[in-house]
Scaffold this motif. Sequence first.
Motif, short mmCIF file in Angstrom:
data_model
loop_
_atom_site.label_atom_id
_atom_site.label_comp_id
_atom_site.label_asym_id
_atom_site.label_seq_id
_atom_site.Cartn_x
_atom_site.Cartn_y
_atom_site.Cartn_z
N LEU A 67 0.87 -1.17 0.00
CA LEU A 67 0.00 0.00 0.00
C LEU A 67 0.91 1.22 0.00
O LEU A 67 1.76 1.35 0.88
CB LEU A 67 -0.90 0.02 1.23
CG LEU A 67 -1.78 -1.21 1.49
CD1 LEU A 67 -2.58 -1.02 2.76
CD2 LEU A 67 -2.70 -1.46 0.31
N LEU A 68 0.74 2.11 -0.95
CA LEU A 68 1.60 3.29 -0.99
C LEU A 68 1.27 4.24 0.15
O LEU A 68 0.09 4.53 0.39
CB LEU A 68 1.41 4.03 -2.32
CG LEU A 68 1.97 3.40 -3.59
CD1 LEU A 68 1.76 4.35 -4.76
CD2 LEU A 68 3.45 3.07 -3.45
N PRO A 69 2.27 4.74 0.87
CA PRO A 69 2.01 5.83 1.83
C PRO A 69 1.44 7.04 1.09
O PRO A 69 1.79 7.29 -0.07
CB PRO A 69 3.40 6.13 2.41
CG PRO A 69 4.22 4.90 2.14
CD PRO A 69 3.68 4.34 0.85
N GLU A 70 0.59 7.79 1.76
CA GLU A 70 -0.09 8.91 1.08
C GLU A 70 0.90 9.92 0.52
O GLU A 70 0.73 10.41 -0.60
CB GLU A 70 -1.06 9.60 2.04
CG GLU A 70 -1.87 10.72 1.37
CD GLU A 70 -2.92 11.32 2.26
OE1 GLU A 70 -3.43 12.40 1.92
OE2 GLU A 70 -3.24 10.71 3.31
N GLU A 71 1.96 10.24 1.29
CA GLU A 71 2.92 11.24 0.81
C GLU A 71 3.60 10.77 -0.47
O GLU A 71 3.86 11.57 -1.39
CB GLU A 71 3.99 11.53 1.88
CG GLU A 71 4.80 10.31 2.28
CD GLU A 71 5.90 10.63 3.27
OE1 GLU A 71 6.69 11.55 3.01
OE2 GLU A 71 5.97 9.93 4.31
N VAL A 72 3.87 9.47 -0.59
CA VAL A 72 4.49 8.93 -1.80
C VAL A 72 3.50 8.97 -2.96
O VAL A 72 3.85 9.37 -4.08
CB VAL A 72 4.99 7.49 -1.56
CG1 VAL A 72 5.48 6.87 -2.87
CG2 VAL A 72 6.11 7.49 -0.54
N ALA A 73 2.26 8.55 -2.70
CA ALA A 73 1.25 8.53 -3.75
C ALA A 73 1.02 9.92 -4.33
O ALA A 73 0.94 10.11 -5.55
CB ALA A 73 -0.06 7.96 -3.22
N GLU A 87 -8.24 12.97 -5.75
CA GLU A 87 -8.34 12.54 -4.35
C GLU A 87 -8.85 11.10 -4.26
O GLU A 87 -8.36 10.32 -3.43
CB GLU A 87 -9.27 13.48 -3.57
CG GLU A 87 -8.72 14.88 -3.38
CD GLU A 87 -7.37 14.87 -2.65
OE1 GLU A 87 -7.21 14.06 -1.71
OE2 GLU A 87 -6.49 15.66 -3.02
N GLU A 88 -9.79 10.75 -5.10
CA GLU A 88 -10.30 9.38 -5.13
C GLU A 88 -9.19 8.42 -5.58
O GLU A 88 -9.06 7.31 -5.05
CB GLU A 88 -11.49 9.30 -6.08
CG GLU A 88 -12.12 7.93 -6.17
CD GLU A 88 -13.28 7.90 -7.14
OE1 GLU A 88 -13.62 6.79 -7.60
OE2 GLU A 88 -13.84 8.97 -7.45
N PHE A 89 -8.39 8.88 -6.54
CA PHE A 89 -7.28 8.06 -7.03
C PHE A 89 -6.25 7.83 -5.92
O PHE A 89 -5.78 6.70 -5.73
CB PHE A 89 -6.63 8.76 -8.22
CG PHE A 89 -5.40 8.07 -8.74
CD1 PHE A 89 -5.51 6.96 -9.57
CD2 PHE A 89 -4.13 8.52 -8.40
CE1 PHE A 89 -4.38 6.31 -10.05
CE2 PHE A 89 -3.00 7.88 -8.87
CZ PHE A 89 -3.13 6.77 -9.70
N VAL A 90 -5.91 8.88 -5.17
CA VAL A 90 -4.95 8.74 -4.08
C VAL A 90 -5.47 7.77 -3.03
O VAL A 90 -4.73 6.91 -2.52
CB VAL A 90 -4.65 10.12 -3.43
CG1 VAL A 90 -3.86 9.95 -2.14
CG2 VAL A 90 -3.88 11.00 -4.40
N TYR A 91 -6.76 7.85 -2.72
CA TYR A 91 -7.36 6.92 -1.75
C TYR A 91 -7.20 5.48 -2.22
O TYR A 91 -6.85 4.58 -1.45
CB TYR A 91 -8.84 7.25 -1.55
CG TYR A 91 -9.52 6.31 -0.58
CD1 TYR A 91 -9.45 6.51 0.80
CD2 TYR A 91 -10.22 5.19 -1.06
CE1 TYR A 91 -10.05 5.63 1.69
CE2 TYR A 91 -10.82 4.31 -0.17
CZ TYR A 91 -10.74 4.53 1.20
OH TYR A 91 -11.33 3.65 2.07
N SER A 92 -7.44 5.26 -3.52
CA SER A 92 -7.30 3.92 -4.07
C SER A 92 -5.86 3.42 -3.97
O SER A 92 -5.62 2.27 -3.58
CB SER A 92 -7.75 3.91 -5.54
OG SER A 92 -7.50 2.66 -6.14
N MET A 93 -4.90 4.28 -4.29
CA MET A 93 -3.49 3.88 -4.27
C MET A 93 -2.98 3.62 -2.85
O MET A 93 -2.03 2.86 -2.66
CB MET A 93 -2.62 4.94 -4.94
CG MET A 93 -2.92 5.15 -6.42
SD MET A 93 -2.76 3.67 -7.43
CE MET A 93 -1.02 3.31 -7.27
N THR A 94 -3.60 4.24 -1.86
CA THR A 94 -3.15 4.06 -0.48
C THR A 94 -3.92 2.97 0.26
O THR A 94 -3.57 2.63 1.38
CB THR A 94 -3.26 5.38 0.32
OG1 THR A 94 -4.61 5.86 0.23
CG2 THR A 94 -2.33 6.42 -0.24
N ASN A 95 -4.95 2.43 -0.37
CA ASN A 95 -5.76 1.40 0.27
C ASN A 95 -5.85 0.11 -0.53
O ASN A 95 -6.48 -0.84 -0.08
CB ASN A 95 -7.17 1.93 0.54
CG ASN A 95 -7.22 2.93 1.67
OD1 ASN A 95 -7.36 2.56 2.84
ND2 ASN A 95 -7.09 4.21 1.34
#
Length: 472
Positions: A67-73, A87-95
């Motif tokens: 799971l990517l950390p939010e700061e990295v994503a 924002e939806e994309f970042v949520y997907s990449m971190t979860n």
Amino acid sequence: MARPQYVEIPLVDSLDEEYGEVHYESNVEVYNMAVINPDAVLMRKNLEIKEKITKEGFIIEIQENMLLPEEVAREFYNHMIDEPDFEEFVYSMTNRLSCVLIISQGEDTEVIEEEALPQSDDEEEEEEEEVVEEPDPLEEPHVRFAPMLVKKKRDSLQEYMDRQHMSDYCHVEDDAVKVSKFIDILFPDFKTMKSTNVQRTLGLLYPEVCEEEKDNVLDIIQNEGFTILMQRQVVLSEEEARAVCHVHEDEDYFDNLIGYMCSNNSYILVLMREHSVERWKELIGPKTVEEAYASHPDSLCVRFASGNFPVNQFYGSSSKAAAETEIEHFFPPQSTLALIKPHVSHKERMEILKAIRDARFELTQMKEMHLTPEHASKVYFKITGKDFYKNVLDVLSSGMSVVMILTKWNAVGEWRRMMGPVDPEEAKLLSPNSLRARYGIDVLRNAVHGASNMSEAATAISNVFTESNFEN
């Protein structure tokens, strides 16, 4: 004897001399970072992408599903920040599970392509033995071209991705400063391991040492700075014994040695430290006791010499490549199905995932699911007829569960050991560091679940992680 150091002299190609100045590139290793997105991982396209990358000559230095950390994503995908669904994309990449690759250029940064250059008259005459018609003197002469292999600079990783139509599944960062920062965050030990040449090797203790001196040898190994990653006791097959003892195949005692190795337990270890292959070979000494007494009197060969055979009672891989092949043979990867239950908080969930990573499991697949009775039966198919199954369904239907495939050698047993006893109260007494002791509430809400055996694991994985279930 220390190897003498020489100044390397760059060789200039004659074509470079003819056509001008030659530019030399820095020897500093340059890395790209590629992230294969969660949808591609779930569809197992990451396997195809990695195969294409290595086939092109790039080297995957390290890879991990995470799971990517939010700061990295946010920084890695900063080029998408103005898109409305960012924002939806970042949520997907971190979860959801992405596959992160750190990639180097490899040695062959040039590719060979065929071009055509004019043939000389002599070459033309040699090839054309038959008589041909006289050309029209008013007609312009035709110049024939012969194929010639020429070197051209290989595409960048991003260009290669574009050409292979993989950019929709995988994004590449080639800015050296950014990649270095991401490596420090995601793989904090990578740079140290590269600079100190930390590697794995396979070590083997012959049966007599295994039976009588194993604990003493293990103490020496750890005192020498090795980390024991995996270990097991095993009786070698004849083929395995012949491979381990091949240096003695011309000796009169070889057949008796093979029979001995195939009839008793040996002890096999995966060892890690800097220059592990060379250091282990140095520690165990030469192939025979006689040689060891003469040249390596402090070696393990001398210290644990046996009267049965005049051979070194230890084995080590001959090279880094051989080590990886032998490790995979003696410690073949195994997959199990694991589940984090709904009552576990997001913070606790992250702690469990970290514990999984620290235990050196590969997180092969992961998805968040609401386990309705239909879906729950795919995981808990062994107990669907039990009286308490309704209570299990009540717990699972209370929220989202995380379902995973975990991979490593002896994955089923290792995951069950990490989970601990079913009852969290019992776990706190018998295995206080287990996941159920730390995060369980009661027998039903005991934080985690895992397959009981390999057969159950294979069935559950097939039930949950099939193409028809990707959207569930």
